[in-house]
Design a protein around this motif. Structure first.
Motif: not given
Lengths: 113, 109
Positions: B15-16, B58-60, B78-80, B107-109
């Motif tokens: 994540e991040g 956050r997407l390009k 992000q997790l989603e 995506v892992l926390p």
């Protein structure tokens, strides 16, 4: 706008039975596409219509599969004498005249026992 | 055949962090679409591109028709964002699209 509507969401048939899948495109969209998704083959194009006329059915299996679009508000995919290898998620998409971006329905999961 | 090759086939991100997915085409693609297939199986439209770039949060994404590839960049994952990402290319003189094999992102926390 409800988006592309597909019914039923799930269908279970016995081998040899017929299955009819329905798709209602987004209102005002002129093109309707059918795809099939399996784990092994991924997402495969089957056929598409524009203004209700069949344009390209190059992805359709030659036997047992047929598609129609009797009016601008729905299309059907019919599979006769279903076989276990027909089990898949069948996806319908629609797009407008102005922009070719396709919008997909939730799919129909067909299971042939 | 592999007209649309996606890489990587699977990816795990913390994540991040940031990452990039890629599609290479062996057909003369005129437009490209990127989708996210969520765990319920729904295909969510992310981008529809003619040659050029687009950005959404956050997407390009970029599509270079001359070099026959497209990329999807994910920033601050992000997790989603977890799911399977597909690119789909439209060839010349047709409206049907050819899908890539997908990139499964976790995506892992």
């Amino acid at each position: 706008n409800a988006g592309v509507i597909q019914t039923p969401r799930h269908k279970v048939t016995g081998k040899g039975q017929e299955a009819t899948l329905w798709c209602e495109p987004i209102s005002g969209h002129s093109a309707v596409f059918w795809y099939r998704q399996t784990i092994v083959q991924g997402l495969e194009f089957l056929t598409y219509f524009r203004n209700q006329a069949p344009i390209d059915d190059s992805g359709m299996p030659k036997e047992r599969f047929s598609a129609q679009m009797p009016n601008q508000s729905h299309s059907t995919l019919k599979i006769q004498s279903t076989q276990p290898q027909d089990s898949a998620v069948y996806l319908c998409a629609s797009s407008s005249d102005r922009v070719a971006e396709q919008f997909f329905g939730p799919g129909t999961r067909l299971t042939v026992l | 055949g592999d007209k649309v090759k996606q890489s990587p086939s699977a990816l795990s991100l913390q994540e991040g962090t940031n990452s990039a997915l890629r599609c290479n085409f062996s057909i003369a693609a005129t437009t490209v679409q990127w989708f996210l297939q969520n765990p319920r199986g729904s295909l969510i439209n992310l981008f529809y591109l003619v040659p050029g770039t687009k950005e959404n949060g956050r997407l390009k994404s970029a599509f270079d028709s001359k070099e026959s590839y497209s990329t999807l960049h994910i920033r601050d994952a992000q997790l989603e964002d977890s799911g399977t990402y597909f690119c789909a290319a439209e060839g010349p003189n047709t409206n049907k699209v050819v899908f890539g094999t997908g990139t499964r992102l976790q995506v892992l926390p």
